[in-house]
Design an enzyme around this catalytic site. Structure first.
Site, PDB file in Angstrom:
ATOM      1  N   GLU A   1      34.005  28.520  70.081  1.00 58.43           N
ATOM      2  CA  GLU A   1      34.361  29.275  68.883  1.00 58.43           C
ATOM      3  C   GLU A   1      35.880  29.336  68.765  1.00 58.43           C
ATOM      4  O   GLU A   1      36.562  29.789  69.695  1.00 58.43           O
ATOM      5  CB  GLU A   1      33.823  30.703  68.946  1.00 58.43           C
ATOM      6  CG  GLU A   1      32.371  30.860  68.581  1.00 58.43           C
ATOM      7  CD  GLU A   1      31.992  32.317  68.348  1.00 58.43           C
ATOM      8  OE1 GLU A   1      30.969  32.549  67.704  1.00 58.43           O
ATOM      9  OE2 GLU A   1      32.719  33.226  68.813  1.00 58.43           O
ATOM     10  N   CYS A   2      36.419  28.900  67.651  1.00 55.74           N
ATOM     11  CA  CYS A   2      37.837  29.018  67.325  1.00 55.74           C
ATOM     12  C   CYS A   2      38.707  28.428  68.444  1.00 55.74           C
ATOM     13  O   CYS A   2      38.822  27.223  68.558  1.00 55.74           O
ATOM     14  CB  CYS A   2      38.193  30.475  67.024  1.00 55.74           C
ATOM     15  SG  CYS A   2      39.696  30.647  66.033  1.00 55.74           S
ATOM     16  N   GLY A   3      39.308  29.258  69.288  1.00 56.15           N
ATOM     17  CA  GLY A   3      40.120  28.725  70.374  1.00 56.15           C
ATOM     18  C   GLY A   3      39.328  27.824  71.294  1.00 56.15           C
ATOM     19  O   GLY A   3      39.826  26.793  71.766  1.00 56.15           O
TER      20      GLY A   3
ATOM     21  N   TYR B   1      36.843  25.993  70.388  1.00 52.48           N
ATOM     22  CA  TYR B   1      36.670  24.765  69.607  1.00 52.48           C
ATOM     23  C   TYR B   1      37.867  23.844  69.808  1.00 52.48           C
ATOM     24  O   TYR B   1      37.713  22.632  70.035  1.00 52.48           O
ATOM     25  CB  TYR B   1      36.508  25.158  68.148  1.00 52.48           C
ATOM     26  CG  TYR B   1      36.481  24.061  67.115  1.00 52.48           C
ATOM     27  CD1 TYR B   1      35.848  22.842  67.334  1.00 52.48           C
ATOM     28  CD2 TYR B   1      37.059  24.285  65.857  1.00 52.48           C
ATOM     29  CE1 TYR B   1      35.811  21.865  66.352  1.00 52.48           C
ATOM     30  CE2 TYR B   1      37.022  23.314  64.867  1.00 52.48           C
ATOM     31  CZ  TYR B   1      36.403  22.101  65.121  1.00 52.48           C
ATOM     32  OH  TYR B   1      36.367  21.142  64.137  1.00 52.48           O
TER      33      TYR B   1
ATOM     34  N   SER C   1      33.439  25.196  66.224  1.00 54.88           N
ATOM     35  CA  SER C   1      33.957  25.460  64.880  1.00 54.88           C
ATOM     36  C   SER C   1      34.904  26.646  64.952  1.00 54.88           C
ATOM     37  O   SER C   1      34.953  27.359  65.964  1.00 54.88           O
ATOM     38  CB  SER C   1      32.817  25.750  63.898  1.00 54.88           C
ATOM     39  OG  SER C   1      32.341  27.069  64.052  1.00 54.88           O
TER      40      SER C   1
END
Length: 455
Positions: free
Chosen positions: A337-339, A341, A439
């Site tokens: 998730e985010c970081g 990703y 993502s």
């Protein structure tokens, strides 16, 4: 925090600390009240309206209890009540910090706009309104009165004035507000000695704040000196609510879940973890910054968001972590998730323009040197069968990042299709390759019609 499993319950008494706008001093007042009431011997719990990772960590430090997120856009009222009931089991008082302005949210059905007022209404907690009176005096009474009248679902317990310049200034503002039948519990003068440090995503994280305990005690002393704590406490209210079943925001994606946790990977919602554990999932922590690989006995590896861009060189040098992640992904799911990703991608460019090689499990590369704020709620439709749900399953969450995709790989299909809360067209988001997915989307809950996952 464990999730409740009973037909009905009564919520612990609580208050929502909110303001007419951002930057009014909600966090300072909330932390000061939390630590001050704790110092008086109360068991104080914390909560945060909306999708915020950083404030709840400060709440936990101030209270000694885990704080949680309550989000009226992503969570239906029954789930809000279930989470609040669970948090209140070990508390005498819950102080819930609002987000942005009290009524600020997105377009949505009544009670589901993401506004702090929705949470106050759903849980029956009165609002303690903090007003920054710098640059005004009697006009603050119009703001307080307007907040009291705007939404009949909520009750304004009273007001705390902030950034008061002088005794005369305090008297002018307080008398005007009290003339409207609204209590004023005190006034905080301008003070630089009790400020919290900030950086690009908001406050520096609690675990990285130097001398945090001393700072929290100083904030508590500052608030106690200027605020009438004895007058505030009786205004907290508890609402009787029904909890129909043991509820979780999101079903666990696996039985044994390896989760990265350190200063680079710290953004995972407590209510998600509580739901997974209540469903019987085993959580196994590991630290990429300590060069630890994901435990091989686990069924899925989860890389949360955080600040990998601040530790990109150390992550790139963590060969045991990266090699272990690649081995894990050969046979079992890895999700970022985010970081997280960004760490699954080919490379990460730091703020100085230096490129650091990452895990290479996805084709994209990312840059923090090219900064652009991406912020807001997201509905996500999973593109293909995934541990989080079958193809087409819907999740609710948000994005909050400054990093950008520097180079995408068109051969990687998307992880999901997302749309914002403002009616814009759905867009492809993230990537998947083999067992790896990622993502910028942070999940808050499963988007069932009733907003609940029953376990």
């Amino acid at each position: 925090m464990s999730l409740p499993d009973r037909s009905s319950t009564s919520l612990t008494r609580g208050l929502v600390v909110a303001a007419p706008r951002s930057g009014s001093g909600k966090t300072l007042l909330t932390l000061g009240l939390m630590r001050a009431f704790r110092n008086q011997g109360l068991r104080v719990g914390g909560a945060k309206c909306g999708p915020d990772y950083i404030d709840p960590a400060f709440h936990a430090a101030a209270t000694g209890q885990q704080s949680l997120n309550l989000d009226s856009w992503a969570m239906a009222p029954p789930l809000l009540r279930a989470l609040a009931a669970a948090a209140g089991e070990a508390c005498d008082l819950i102080l819930c910090e609002g987000s942005m302005g009290l009524f600020d949210g997105v377009a949505g059905e009544p009670g589901r706009t993401g506004a702090s007022a929705d949470v106050a209404a759903a849980l029956g907690w009165p609002v303690l309104l903090v007003i920054d009176v710098s640059g005004q005096a009697q006009s603050a009474a119009a703001i307080a009165k307007g907040c009291a009248l705007y939404d009949p679902r909520i009750e304004i317990a009273g007001v705390v004035l902030n950034r008061v310049a002088s005794e005369r200034h305090r008297q002018l503002a307080a008398r005007a507000i009290e003339s409207q039948g609204i209590a004023v519990f005190g006034a905080l003068p301008r003070a630089k000695s009790v400020q919290l440090p900030e950086r690009h995503l908001g406050l520096v994280q609690a675990g990285e704040t130097e001398n945090l305990e001393a700072l929290l005690d100083a904030i508590a002393g500052f608030v106690s000196e200027h605020i009438d704590l004895k007058a505030i406490l009786p205004r907290a209210q508890a609402a009787a609510v029904g909890v129909d079943a043991q509820m979780s925001a999101l079903a666990p994606p696996a039985q044994r879940i390896a989760i990265a946790r350190d200063e680079a990977f710290s953004f995972l919602y407590p209510h998600i973890l509580a739901g997974w554990r209540s469903a019987g999932a085993e959580i196994c922590w590991f630290s990429p910054l300590a060069d630890e690989p994901a435990p091989e006995h686990c069924d899925l590896c989860w890389l949360p968001g955080g600040y990998p861009e601040l530790h990109a060189g150390q992550i790139a040098a963590a060969s045991a972590f990266l090699d272990g992640l690649r081995r894990f992904a050969q046979t079992k799911p890895v999700h970022g998730e985010c970081g997280g990703y960004m760490v699954l991608g080919q490379g990460l460019v730091d703020k100085d323009g230096k490129t650091h090689r990452m895990a290479g499990l996805l084709g994209a590369s990312f840059s923090f040197a090219k900064r652009k704020l991406h912020l807001g709620y997201r509905d996500a439709r999973i593109a293909a069968d995934h541990p989080l749900g079958p193809a087409g399953a819907c999740l609710r969450g948000h994005e909050f990042h400054y990093a950008t995709v520097e180079a995408a790989d068109a051969s990687d299909p998307p992880f999901a299709f997302v749309k914002d809360a403002h009616g814009n067209p759905e867009q492809a988001e993230g990537a998947r390759r083999g067992h790896a997915t990622g993502s910028f989307f942070h999940v808050l809950s499963a988007a069932r019609s009733d907003g609940l996952t029953k376990i």
